[in-house]
Design a protein around this motif. Structure first.
Motif, short mmCIF file in Angstrom:
data_model
loop_
_atom_site.label_atom_id
_atom_site.label_comp_id
_atom_site.label_asym_id
_atom_site.label_seq_id
_atom_site.Cartn_x
_atom_site.Cartn_y
_atom_site.Cartn_z
N LEU A 57 63.48 50.78 59.85
CA LEU A 57 64.66 51.11 59.47
C LEU A 57 64.84 50.55 57.69
N LYS A 58 64.46 49.27 57.65
CA LYS A 58 64.45 48.78 56.13
C LYS A 58 63.43 49.62 55.29
N HIS A 59 62.11 49.79 55.85
CA HIS A 59 61.36 50.51 55.16
C HIS A 59 61.76 51.97 54.60
N LEU A 60 62.22 52.56 55.50
CA LEU A 60 62.76 53.87 55.23
C LEU A 60 63.74 53.83 54.24
N ARG A 61 64.56 53.03 54.33
CA ARG A 61 65.89 53.07 53.04
C ARG A 61 65.02 52.79 51.96
N TYR A 62 64.03 51.98 51.86
CA TYR A 62 63.46 51.56 50.47
C TYR A 62 62.67 52.79 50.09
N VAL A 63 61.92 53.40 51.17
CA VAL A 63 61.16 54.55 50.87
C VAL A 63 62.11 55.68 49.91
N GLU A 64 63.29 55.88 50.37
CA GLU A 64 64.12 56.86 49.79
C GLU A 64 64.73 56.11 48.24
N LEU A 65 64.90 54.88 48.45
CA LEU A 65 65.01 54.23 47.20
C LEU A 65 64.15 54.39 45.97
N ARG A 66 62.96 54.13 46.35
CA ARG A 66 61.72 54.28 45.58
C ARG A 66 61.56 55.87 45.18
N TRP A 67 61.52 56.84 45.80
CA TRP A 67 61.37 58.09 45.52
C TRP A 67 62.59 58.89 44.67
N ILE A 68 63.64 58.65 45.28
CA ILE A 68 64.76 59.31 44.54
C ILE A 68 65.41 58.60 43.45
N GLU A 69 65.84 57.37 43.72
CA GLU A 69 66.29 56.32 42.38
C GLU A 69 65.19 56.00 41.43
N TRP A 70 64.39 55.34 41.81
CA TRP A 70 63.18 54.78 40.83
C TRP A 70 62.53 55.82 40.42
N GLY A 71 62.06 56.85 41.24
CA GLY A 71 61.26 57.94 40.83
C GLY A 71 62.04 59.06 40.14
N PHE A 72 62.82 59.92 40.92
CA PHE A 72 63.31 61.10 40.65
C PHE A 72 64.45 60.60 39.45
N GLU A 73 65.28 59.84 39.57
CA GLU A 73 66.27 59.44 38.66
C GLU A 73 65.62 58.55 37.51
N GLY A 74 64.74 58.03 37.95
CA GLY A 74 63.93 57.09 36.75
C GLY A 74 65.10 55.87 36.45
N ARG A 75 65.58 55.59 37.42
CA ARG A 75 66.47 54.25 37.34
C ARG A 75 65.77 53.16 37.36
N ASP A 76 66.23 52.07 36.88
CA ASP A 76 65.76 50.59 36.92
C ASP A 76 66.02 50.08 38.14
N VAL A 77 65.12 49.81 39.12
CA VAL A 77 65.43 49.29 40.31
C VAL A 77 64.75 48.05 40.44
N PRO A 78 65.57 46.59 40.61
CA PRO A 78 65.13 45.50 40.34
C PRO A 78 64.06 45.11 41.29
N PRO A 80 61.91 47.25 43.62
CA PRO A 80 61.66 48.53 44.52
C PRO A 80 60.69 48.12 45.95
N TRP A 81 59.91 47.27 45.94
CA TRP A 81 59.54 47.15 47.18
C TRP A 81 59.98 45.71 47.92
N GLY A 82 61.34 45.78 47.92
CA GLY A 82 62.11 44.73 48.57
C GLY A 82 62.07 44.78 50.15
N ASP A 83 61.21 45.83 50.57
CA ASP A 83 61.00 45.91 51.93
C ASP A 83 59.93 44.99 52.42
N ARG A 84 59.01 44.52 51.53
CA ARG A 84 57.85 44.01 51.62
C ARG A 84 57.60 42.40 51.29
N PRO A 128 57.85 53.71 35.87
CA PRO A 128 57.04 52.80 36.58
C PRO A 128 56.71 53.25 37.84
N ARG A 129 57.57 54.18 38.52
CA ARG A 129 57.38 54.74 39.57
C ARG A 129 55.90 55.43 39.70
#
Length: 169
Positions: A57-78, A80-84, A128-129
């Motif tokens: 569950l946590k991994h899937l949340r971070y997958v969306e965060l990495r691809w949408i916020e960090w990747g598509f939106e280009g946002r600074d995500v403190p 992005p690999w917080g599920d690991r 960076p994504r």
């Protein structure tokens, strides 16, 4: 909240709605499948790879965060690999099913808002994504997210069956 399978025979306004229906269906199915497991099974792995349903569950949340916020939106995500942690999925002892479900659903709402406001042909900004690769279009990102959810829901189906939980769609 059970969502009906987004059958290809059900009309959709556009391709964006098709992607969003599948993401919502797979996300909610994953939540329902994990939520139906006995408490002792949530932090236990039945697979050689060692992941647990809560970690998934946590991994899937971070997958969306990495691809949408960090990747598509280009946002600074403190983080992005917080599920690991130590090169594997990780859930802290104080993290709960309810908390992880709430975070996953909130991430899904964010994804829906971003996708609804954008064009599928829009290209993510460099950042960076992408690790130096050319950024992807939103459509390609969504295709990746759908396959990620479908694949992991299939994994969770097997775990649930082994644990005596619900089987099937």
């Amino acid at each position: 909240m059970s969502l009906p399978f987004p059958s290809p025979s059900i009309p959709a306004a556009d391709r964006t709605e098709v992607f969003l229906r599948y993401l919502d269906f797979f996300r909610e199915s994953t939540v329902e499948k994990a939520s139906a497991l006995p408490e002792g099974e949530l932090r236990t792995s039945r697979l050689a790879s060692g992941w647990t349903p809560l970690e998934l569950l946590k991994h899937l949340r971070y997958v969306e965060l990495r691809w949408i916020e960090w990747g598509f939106e280009g946002r600074d995500v403190p983080d992005p690999w917080g599920d690991r942690r130590d090169d594997r999925w990780y859930v802290a002892p104080e993290e709960t099913l309810d908390g992880l479900v709430a975070e996953l659903r909130a991430q899904g709402e964010h994804t829906r808002a971003v996708v609804s406001a954008a064009d599928l042909d829009a290209v993510a900004p460099p950042g960076p994504r992408w690790a130096g690769a050319a950024p992807a279009t939103l459509e390609r990102i969504l295709f990746h997210l759908v396959q990620e959810y479908a694949r992991h829901l299939g994994h969770l189906d097997i775990v649930a069956e082994l644990a005596g939980g619900p089987v099937g769609e």
